[in-house]
Design a protein around this motif. Structure first.
Motif, PDB file in Angstrom:
ATOM      1  N   ALA A  95      16.757 -66.653 108.628  1.00  0.00           N
ATOM      2  CA  ALA A  95      17.804 -66.718 107.586  1.00  0.00           C
ATOM      3  C   ALA A  95      18.402 -65.303 107.172  1.00  0.00           C
ATOM      4  CB  ALA A  95      16.928 -67.265 106.299  1.00  0.00           C
ATOM      5  N   ASP A  96      19.248 -65.305 106.702  1.00  0.00           N
ATOM      6  CA  ASP A  96      19.900 -64.147 106.518  1.00  0.00           C
ATOM      7  C   ASP A  96      19.151 -63.174 105.285  1.00  0.00           C
ATOM      8  OD1 ASP A  96      21.964 -64.205 108.097  1.00  0.00           O
ATOM      9  OD2 ASP A  96      23.220 -65.156 107.060  1.00  0.00           O
ATOM     10  N   ASP A  97      18.586 -64.011 104.479  1.00  0.00           N
ATOM     11  CA  ASP A  97      17.809 -63.223 103.371  1.00  0.00           C
ATOM     12  C   ASP A  97      16.352 -63.258 103.699  1.00  0.00           C
ATOM     13  OD1 ASP A  97      16.871 -66.082 103.668  1.00  0.00           O
ATOM     14  OD2 ASP A  97      17.103 -66.355 101.272  1.00  0.00           O
ATOM     15  N   SER A  98      16.024 -63.181 104.941  1.00  0.00           N
ATOM     16  CA  SER A  98      14.569 -62.900 105.399  1.00  0.00           C
ATOM     17  C   SER A  98      14.563 -61.257 105.492  1.00  0.00           C
ATOM     18  CB  SER A  98      14.288 -63.618 106.818  1.00  0.00           C
ATOM     19  OG  SER A  98      13.119 -63.001 107.489  1.00  0.00           O
ATOM     20  N   GLU A  99      13.228 -60.948 105.508  1.00  0.00           N
ATOM     21  CA  GLU A  99      12.774 -59.584 105.419  1.00  0.00           C
ATOM     22  C   GLU A  99      13.319 -59.240 107.039  1.00  0.00           C
ATOM     23  OE1 GLU A  99       8.759 -58.236 105.495  1.00  0.00           O
ATOM     24  OE2 GLU A  99       8.511 -60.617 105.382  1.00  0.00           O
ATOM     25  N   TYR A 100      13.256 -60.068 107.905  1.00  0.00           N
ATOM     26  CA  TYR A 100      13.412 -59.805 109.502  1.00  0.00           C
ATOM     27  C   TYR A 100      14.874 -59.966 109.736  1.00  0.00           C
ATOM     28  CZ  TYR A 100       8.308 -60.316 109.380  1.00  0.00           C
ATOM     29  OH  TYR A 100       6.866 -60.132 109.053  1.00  0.00           O
TER      30      TYR A 100
END
Length: 214
Positions: A95-100
């Motif tokens: 996901a775009d809001d993931s820390e990765y």
């Protein structure tokens, strides 16, 4: 955990055996996903990418805090198996809001590059090597190609001159060495193509960085 201790010590087979027994006997253990992730990491470290994919996949399919971390690791195992399209899709699923997210987009681009790699054809290299040096030239080693051409040429010239000057013993000796060198030129061209392909693959894999160390 003892599983992690075995893993840290590099005893990957022991980590796998103990961890799998633990999961079989206590499937609902609170640290199940951590154990699976460690077993996946053991597979990755030991080169058993099938094992790594299986365990990372189990963690990625769950809802634990390790899920996105496992997705990144799973993408890396696909890349190591040159399954570039699946690797790209796996990294794209982060996901775009993931820390990765940033690392995932970077690894996705690298995976697309992997799909576009143009490998050397080993068989073509061998066929081209019928003309001394041409196989090496195709592989991308012009200096080696020139050396192969010159040395094979010298053996051919020396053999001809030896027989022409009525030195059959020397001629036979030079012919034997010349044939050996010529055969080595063909074999070397084939193995050079293999090494070139492996180098391209390894150079790309070294650029992958998923954001944490195992």
């Amino acid at each position: 955990l003892l599983v992690r201790s075995y893993y840290e010590a590099g005893l990957y087979s022991r980590a796998f055996d103990f961890g799998q027994r633990l999961l079989d006997n206590h499937p609902q253990v609170a640290t199940a996903d951590q154990i699976r992730f460690t077993l996946g990491a053991a597979g990755l470290r030991s080169g058993d990418h099938g094992q790594a994919q299986a365990y990372f996949g189990q963690v990625a399919a769950g809802a634990s805090d390790l899920r996105e971390k496992a997705v990144m690791a799973q993408g890396l195992t696909y890349a190591h198996r040159c399954n570039w399209e699946t690797a790209a899709q796996t990294f794209a699923s982060v996901a775009d809001d993931s820390e990765y997210a940033m690392k995932a987009r970077y690894c996705e681009r690298l995976s697309r590059e992997g799909s576009d790699l143009v490998y050397k054809n080993r068989h073509l290299a061998g066929v081209l090597a019928i003309v001394p040096g041409l196989g090496y030239l195709y592989d991308g080693y012009p200096q080696t190609a020139m050396s192969a051409l010159v040395i094979n040429g010298l053996f051919m010239w020396g053999t001809y001159e030896a027989f022409d000057q009525d030195h059959p013993g020397l001629g036979v000796t030079l012919a034997v060495f010349g044939i050996g060198w010529y055969a080595g030129n063909i074999y070397g061209s084939i193995t050079s193509a293999t090494r070139k392909n492996e180098k391209m693959r390894q150079d790309l894999l070294l650029r992958f960085e998923i954001g944490y160390e195992f």
